[in-house]
Structures are given as C-alpha cells and as structure tokens.
Design an enzyme around this catalytic site. Sequence first.
Site, PDB file in Angstrom:
ATOM      1  N   LYS A   1      26.820  -3.818 -28.017  1.00  0.00           N
ATOM      2  CA  LYS A   1      26.775  -5.155 -28.629  1.00  0.00           C
ATOM      3  C   LYS A   1      25.862  -6.081 -27.837  1.00  0.00           C
ATOM      4  O   LYS A   1      24.993  -6.752 -28.399  1.00  0.00           O
ATOM      5  CB  LYS A   1      28.180  -5.751 -28.682  1.00  0.00           C
ATOM      6  CG  LYS A   1      28.214  -7.258 -28.984  1.00  0.00           C
ATOM      7  CD  LYS A   1      29.585  -7.833 -28.733  1.00  0.00           C
ATOM      8  CE  LYS A   1      29.602  -9.340 -28.925  1.00  0.00           C
ATOM      9  NZ  LYS A   1      28.906 -10.090 -27.850  1.00  0.00           N
TER      10      LYS A   1
ATOM     11  N   CYS B   1      32.933 -17.072 -27.935  1.00  0.00           N
ATOM     12  CA  CYS B   1      34.331 -17.064 -27.518  1.00  0.00           C
ATOM     13  C   CYS B   1      34.645 -18.216 -26.567  1.00  0.00           C
ATOM     14  O   CYS B   1      33.825 -18.564 -25.711  1.00  0.00           O
ATOM     15  CB  CYS B   1      34.675 -15.741 -26.817  1.00  0.00           C
ATOM     16  SG  CYS B   1      34.772 -14.342 -27.944  1.00  0.00           S
TER      17      CYS B   1
ATOM     18  N   ASP C   1      33.919  -8.494 -18.996  1.00  0.00           N
ATOM     19  CA  ASP C   1      34.318  -8.161 -20.366  1.00  0.00           C
ATOM     20  C   ASP C   1      35.402  -7.085 -20.419  1.00  0.00           C
ATOM     21  O   ASP C   1      35.995  -6.858 -21.472  1.00  0.00           O
ATOM     22  CB  ASP C   1      33.103  -7.682 -21.174  1.00  0.00           C
ATOM     23  CG  ASP C   1      32.233  -8.835 -21.643  1.00  0.00           C
ATOM     24  OD1 ASP C   1      32.630  -9.992 -21.443  1.00  0.00           O
ATOM     25  OD2 ASP C   1      31.156  -8.579 -22.202  1.00  0.00           O
TER      26      ASP C   1
END
Length: 420
Positions: free
Chosen positions: A22, A117, A305
Amino acid sequence: MEKLIVYGGNRLFGDIDISGAKNAAVAIIPAALMASDGTCIIDNIPDIEDVHCLERIIESLGCKIKVNTNSLTIDSSNITNLDACTEDVRRMRASYYFIGALLGRFKEARVELPGGCPIGVRPIDQHIKGFEALGATVKIEHGAVNVKADRLIGTNIFFDVVSVGATINVMLAATLAEGVTTLENAAREPHIVDVANFLNSMGANVKGAGTDIIRITGVEKLCGCNYSVIPDQIEAGTFMIAAAATGGEVTIKNVIPKHLESISAKLIEMGAEVIEQDDSVTVKSTGKLKSVNIKTAPYPGFPTDVQQPMSTLLCAAEGRSIVNESIWESRFKHVDELKKMGANVKVEGRTAIIDGAEKLTGAIVKATDLRAGAAMVIAGLIAEGKTEIHSLDHIDRGYPNIEVKFQRLGAKIHRESAEE
C-alpha cells in the site's frame, strides 16, 4: 455500512499470498503522472480503497486509466487539470504526493490538504521546506497547498526530522529539477526504494534510496514504463502476528524477508518460530508466548504500522510488556477497544504498559484507524466467543479482502451489513 463478525478459538494454518505494498502503490501512482511520453503499466497493485481513491483523482486530472486485476495502466500524456481538489483528495494522506509530482512536471499545482487516519499531528512542513529549497513558492490558501516555480534548481536539503512523506515528495519534484539535489537525513523505508526504482524505470537518475543520503540528478523528461510494486511489509507482518497469536502455522508468500526482520526478531523473542525462505516466511507457534518490550522506529526499526497488531498479541502473552510509540503520539486509540475485550493495558503518553491477560472475550468494537482495525481482527481471532468489528472503511483502505484471506487460513470470520 458493514461489520466483520469473528469467532475466536481457531488456529490458523496454510499459505497466504501477500498483496502489493500500500505505502509504495499510493506514491507510485501519483509519480506516474510525471511521465510526459508513453504509458505506465503498474503490476501488483493492491485492491484497496486508497488505490481506488487515487484512480478517481488521476482521472479528474485528465489521465486515461485502465484497471485490470492487480494491474493499472496510466496514460498521463494529456493532463488538463493541475488542481487536485476533490473529496477523494481530502480523504487520504497520500494525496500530498500529487504536489511533488505535478510541481516536478508542470512547475505548479494546487492540492487540497490531505486527510488520513487520526493517529496524531502529521505536518507537511518538511515537504514545504524541500519545495521552497528547490525554488518553488508555496502558499496555503483556502485549505489547499498552492505551489509554483519558474524553474526548479537542484540543491542540498537536510530534513529536520526523518519523514517518509517528505523524502518521497521532494524526491519526486527534484527528479525533473535542473542539476543535482541531495536529500540528507532521508527516510530509508522499503517503499522509498520502490518509488526510486519506479522513477529510474521512467528515466530518472536517483541514487542512494534506502540510505539516509539520496542524490537526484535532474533529467529533462520521464517516459512510461512497466513496473511491479513490492510486497506489502505491513500486511505480511499482520499475518505473521495472527499466526503466532492463534498458535498456528502459516506460510506467508510473496514477501521480501529482509523487510520483515524487525518483526521476525520480536516474534522469535516471544517464543514463536520463524523460518525464512527466498520469498516467504513461515511462522509456527504453540500459542504460549512471553512478553517483550517494543519501541517503534524508522526502518529498519520496528514499524509503527505494526505496533497496533503487535500490542494485541502482547495482550495474550505471559508477563508485562512495554510498548513505546516513538513515531505518532495518538496511536493507542485501539486500547480502549481492547479493554472492552478484557485486555489489561495502561497508556501513559506514548507508552503502553500491557499485562498479559488469561483470555480475551468477544465484544462489539470498532476500527479506530487502519492498523487498529487489523489489531481488532487479531483480537477477535484469539478471543472467546463472538467479536463484532465496526468502521470497516478504515480496514478497507489498506487490507485487500481481509476476511477472505483469513478464511483461507481457517478463521471463522465474515462480513455482513451492519443493519443485519
């Protein structure tokens, strides 16, 4: 609106293929706009919402695109619009890469300030510093970043903090600048190397990506190319953690094991077995794991992450673990959701103190952000009973068909309407 239903207690077994990264894809797609001649065919594109947003944005700028299974063809030879100001731009963080790409090729752009986010303050001051050093004028007006330059001239730029976004964005602009640009204190993440390799495939001259000094010799133009995105380090880490958490045995395929070394090291320290092959890793676990301490750090350190999925695993480990989040100040919002399931976690600033619980129990929870969503899925897999996960829009931004992949490994998980 949809929700995930997870029934815990099943050990995961089997093989799983990891999708394209991603974090690489969301930078490579805007970078493709820099090709003034020919088309870019990009393979191993993940089927995620962030990619679909980018597809809509580049179409709004005048690009012609063709979407095939895990492949995207982009013809940017006739871009007609330099204003990236749509709802899709506001929805995602990576939309700021359009600033560097359009500035590099057209010497001007207008891009609305990005979203993403809610994991902490995410300024773009280092991006702006880099653009201005190259000779651009930058103004923020009416919620958009306006950049313009008569010429972009290569120079030395030292980033005050290590920033993945700023490293990539300034690298994009510098690719078509005059002369040599040197980026010092650059980020070193694998997806930065991937973006540099993509640019070089288009005819750029970028050297040193993957180190803290990147040198870019400007070229006159970039052309289309064929390219394949690297595997997703974060998705791979998520499945590695899920395998260890459930006491299963899973082979994670289509990965670059070196990118996973910090995750592998912590799983081994906890008592899991990690076996590396050329392009896969196998994780075996009895489910009896011990506590460890973790501090997130820029690559090659432990990735921020993966912190949230890992903290879920630590909730089921024996003993006390300390997790220090050094990258983002608001990346423990998932802890309140874990507490609903019986987790024993205390957060003090950027540190979480986790005392392993005997068991987690199913509850109704939500994904507070992208990686927190993956953390809640893992919690559901190891919890007793039924877990209901809401706010799936976060998960779908970065995990392709997450429930289907877990089903293939034997998990009891499915998606249904939140109204059912």
